[in-house]
Write a protein that holds these residues in place. Structure first.
Motif, PDB file in Angstrom:
ATOM      1  N   LYS A   1       0.775  -1.083   0.007  1.00  0.00           N
ATOM      2  CA  LYS A   1      -0.068  -0.079  -0.063  1.00  0.00           C
ATOM      3  C   LYS A   1       1.025   1.200  -0.061  1.00  0.00           C
TER       4      LYS A   1
ATOM      5  N   CYS B   1      10.543   1.031  14.603  1.00  0.00           N
ATOM      6  CA  CYS B   1      11.110  -0.227  13.847  1.00  0.00           C
ATOM      7  C   CYS B   1      12.149   0.180  12.614  1.00  0.00           C
TER       8      CYS B   1
ATOM      9  N   ARG C   1      -2.825   8.667   1.921  1.00  0.00           N
ATOM     10  CA  ARG C   1      -2.924   7.052   2.046  1.00  0.00           C
ATOM     11  C   ARG C   1      -3.707   6.604   0.984  1.00  0.00           C
TER      12      ARG C   1
HETATM   13  C1  UDX Z   1       6.688  -3.486  12.199  1.00  0.00           C
HETATM   14  C2  UDX Z   1       6.953  -4.901  11.663  1.00  0.00           C
HETATM   15  O1  UDX Z   1       5.685  -5.065  10.923  1.00  0.00           O
HETATM   16  C3  UDX Z   1       6.765  -5.908  12.685  1.00  0.00           C
HETATM   17  O2  UDX Z   1       6.625  -7.176  12.655  1.00  0.00           O
HETATM   18  C4  UDX Z   1       8.142  -5.495  13.854  1.00  0.00           C
HETATM   19  O3  UDX Z   1       7.988  -6.253  14.895  1.00  0.00           O
HETATM   20  C5  UDX Z   1       7.992  -3.887  14.208  1.00  0.00           C
HETATM   21  O4  UDX Z   1       7.987  -3.128  12.994  1.00  0.00           O
HETATM   22  P1  UDX Z   1       5.028  -1.507  13.042  1.00  0.00           P
HETATM   23  O5  UDX Z   1       5.845  -0.670  12.791  1.00  0.00           O
HETATM   24  O6  UDX Z   1       4.335  -1.672  14.204  1.00  0.00           O
HETATM   25  O7  UDX Z   1       5.666  -3.188  13.000  1.00  0.00           O
HETATM   26  O8  UDX Z   1       4.037  -1.409  11.945  1.00  0.00           O
HETATM   27  P2  UDX Z   1       3.728  -1.958  10.240  1.00  0.00           P
HETATM   28  O9  UDX Z   1       2.436  -2.417  10.015  1.00  0.00           O
HETATM   29  O10 UDX Z   1       5.085  -2.731   9.579  1.00  0.00           O
HETATM   30  O11 UDX Z   1       3.879  -0.395   9.516  1.00  0.00           O
HETATM   31  C6  UDX Z   1       5.068   0.439   9.394  1.00  0.00           C
HETATM   32  C7  UDX Z   1       4.844   1.394   8.725  1.00  0.00           C
HETATM   33  O12 UDX Z   1       4.644   1.155   7.141  1.00  0.00           O
HETATM   34  C8  UDX Z   1       3.420   2.345   8.910  1.00  0.00           C
HETATM   35  O13 UDX Z   1       3.848   3.545   8.780  1.00  0.00           O
HETATM   36  C9  UDX Z   1       2.474   1.810   7.782  1.00  0.00           C
HETATM   37  O14 UDX Z   1       1.721   3.110   7.581  1.00  0.00           O
HETATM   38  C10 UDX Z   1       3.596   1.874   6.773  1.00  0.00           C
HETATM   39  N1  UDX Z   1       3.000   0.879   5.595  1.00  0.00           N
HETATM   40  C11 UDX Z   1       2.938  -0.462   5.617  1.00  0.00           C
HETATM   41  C12 UDX Z   1       3.016   1.389   4.364  1.00  0.00           C
HETATM   42  O15 UDX Z   1       2.923   2.561   4.222  1.00  0.00           O
HETATM   43  N2  UDX Z   1       2.413   0.566   3.411  1.00  0.00           N
HETATM   44  C13 UDX Z   1       2.058  -0.788   3.740  1.00  0.00           C
HETATM   45  O16 UDX Z   1       1.456  -1.596   2.831  1.00  0.00           O
HETATM   46  C14 UDX Z   1       2.216  -1.369   4.725  1.00  0.00           C
END
Ligand code: UDX
Ligand code: UDX
Ligand code: ADP
Length: 464
Positions: A268, A277, A443
């Motif tokens: 996305k 992280c 988004r």
């Molecule tokens: C991440 C990992 O997914 C997780 O396994 C690890 O333990 C910690 O880091 P988190 O940071 O909590 O988790 O959320 P995540 O769902 O991975 O999203 C991270 C960022 O990427 C967010 O800002 C989200 O909006 C963005 N993102 C995610 C996108 O822009 N597009 C996507 O398709 C998925």
């Protein structure tokens, strides 16, 4: 050996939910979560479950189930260490802000303090579990500090990285894709691995519990986050190309995601990834590669972060150029401040950086996020140190609800994909705003055709 008493040092986004789930699933094990931060512990103990220090769907139910039964939150670090036979370390490991590795390496001072405290206080053998995200070979450092205590106490160090994503943490903990346990492949090491395996085995089947050596486990965590972030940067890089052409990034994502070798998740396009992280772990990986002289590998992964910075900057610039190259004194409403929906966490959120660009152009920003407090918004901006705290407070207001939110605004920008933004009455918003009314969807969650039908001039990330 059967674990009866667990201590977790660090009651944050990782330690809190993880221990709540372990306590709920293992009623025979006493789980004691400790933290230095008294305010945080008080919030975990609040009778009103709405006041827990972190917002996470399903968390309050799990806490309600176990708290006071076999789940305790306190600031009694020494006592919890003494009583435990297994100690999880879940303290924060921020990127270093000084000295060698500044801006890249993880700052391990909190981890080291924990290790020294455990070494000083422990009077019986313990299994130490690294839960925080750490550079490869941290377990070795931990072991060295622990074994120097000289009081005959024996420690086994395991790596058990956390893969939960915020917003879905409880689900991820209850039904993880896998649990990873890294340990020494010696007799004592195998015993410790087995003990932790048995804790998880209370609700997770053995096939999903992967056992590796310590280094593989530590490196797998960094690699998993680097791959996930890379997917987001890859699709975001193409969003720029889609905007320049007649392509639609969501259509491209759907088309490639159907290829089972690629898969549909994490494609996305967005205003940029955030969270505690991704950036930290990639910087860690880059630093690690540089340390071993692997400069090509370091550069390869560093590009993932550069692309993410580009995406945030590009979005802010799009707003500025569309508003006739000046946002000076213009009211711009930012919808969302958290780094993703369903969390109150704002660490490294794209919204902070987009706001900062707009503020440098002297825009007037109004922020609305359903879960983020005003103090947090100001703290995030102040932390960047771009302008004085007074200036941040004079240019930025934080709204608690939708009342008058859009009144006389020049533009609205969606920063976080909160579901509630989809059901806003946009015709009413249009009436409140100055014309032409601009909307920037970072988004791509809104129905842009419908919005343009109302009269908005719209832009959505990755849409040509
Ligand atoms: C991440 C990992 O997914 C997780 O396994 C690890 O333990 C910690 O880091 P988190 O940071 O909590 O988790 O959320 P995540 O769902 O991975 O999203 C991270 C960022 O990427 C967010 O800002 C989200 O909006 C963005 N993102 C995610 C996108 O822009 N597009 C996507 O398709 C998925
Ligand atoms: C590729 C695409 O897979 C196919 O969909 C497209 O239509 C044409 O290009 P092809 O080049 O025939 O197909 O083979 P592919 O299986 O993709 O392998 C390409 C190269 O990548 C090979 O040299 C292969 O050895 C290598 N590869 C593939 C790896 O080194 N590791 C892997 O895990 C997969
Ligand atoms: P994460 O997302 O990794 O869980 P957080 O910052 O949310 O990170 O949580 C880490 C917690 O660890 C903080 O609440 C902090 O107060 C706590 N902490 C850090 N060092 C220590 C220590 N030596 N003893 C106890 N708690 C600590």
């Amino acid at each position: 050996m059967k674990v009866k008493n667990i201590c977790c040092i660090g009651a944050g986004y990782v330690g809190g939910p993880t221990m709540a789930v372990i306590a709920a699933k293992c009623p025979d094990i006493d789980v004691h979560v400790v933290d230095l931060n008294e305010q945080r512990i008080a919030a975990w103990n609040d009778v009103n479950l709405d006041n827990l220090p972190i917002y996470e769907p399903g968390l309050s139910d799990i806490v309600a189930q176990a708290r006071g039964r076999n789940l305790i939150f306190s600031t009694n670090v020494d006592q919890a260490i003494q009583e435990a036979d297994m100690i999880f370390i879940s303290v924060n490991t921020p990127t270093k802000t000084y000295g060698i590795g500044k801006g890249m390496a993880a700052d391990l001072k909190y981890i080291e303090l924990c290790a020294r405290q455990i070494a000083r206080v422990a009077t019986s053998n313990k299994i130490i579990v690294e839960k925080s995200t750490l550079p490869v070979r941290t377990a070795e450092a931990l072991k060295s500090i622990l074994s120097s205590s000289g009081n005959g106490v024996k420690f086994q160090v395991l790596s058990n990285p956390e893969f939960l994503a915020e917003g879905t943490a409880i689900q991820d903990l209850l039904q993880p894709d896998r649990v990873l346990i890294g340990g020494e492949r010696t007799l004592e090491g195998e015993e410790a691995i087995q003990a932790l395996h048995d804790v998880y085995n209370n609700w997770i089947t053995t096939e999903r519990i992967l056992l590796t050596n310590v280094w593989s486990s530590e490196l797998s965590k960094l690699t998993a986050n680097a791959f996930l972030a890379q997917r987001v940067s890859s699709i975001n890089s193409l969003s720029a190309l889609c905007e320049a052409t007649e392509a639609d990034v969501d259509e491209v994502a759907r088309a490639i995601g159907q290829d089972s070798r690629i898969g549909p998740k994490f494609l996305k396009s967005s205003v940029g990834f955030g969270g505690s992280c991704f950036q930290k772990d990639i910087l860690n990986l880059v630093y690690l590669c540089q340390t071993y002289g692997l400069n090509e590998v370091a550069d390869y992964w560093h590009q993932v972060i550069k692309m993410n910075d580009y995406q945030k900057r590009r979005f802010a610039q799009k707003i500025i150029s569309t508003l006739y190259n000046t946002v000076n004194g213009k009211k711009i409403v930012l919808l969302g401040w958290a780094f993703k929906k369903d969390t109150n966490d704002t660490r490294e959120s794209a919204a902070i950086y987009v706001a900062d660009y707009l503020l440098s152009e002297q825009a007037e920003i109004v922020v609305y996020d359903p879960k983020v407090t005003q103090e947090q918004v100001y703290a995030d901006l102040d932390y960047l140190n771009t302008r004085s705290e007074e200036r941040n407070r004079s240019l930025v207001t934080v709204a608690k609800n939708y009342e008058d939110l859009f009144k006389d605004a020049h533009a609205v920008a969606v920063m976080t994909e909160w579901d509630e933004f989809k059901t806003i009455d946009w015709s009413k918003v249009y009436i409140d705003m100055l014309k032409p009314a601009f909307i920037f969807d970072g988004r791509a969650i809104l129905d842009m055709q419908a919005l343009e039908g109302i009269g908005f001039t719209g832009f959505a990330i990755g849409k040509g």
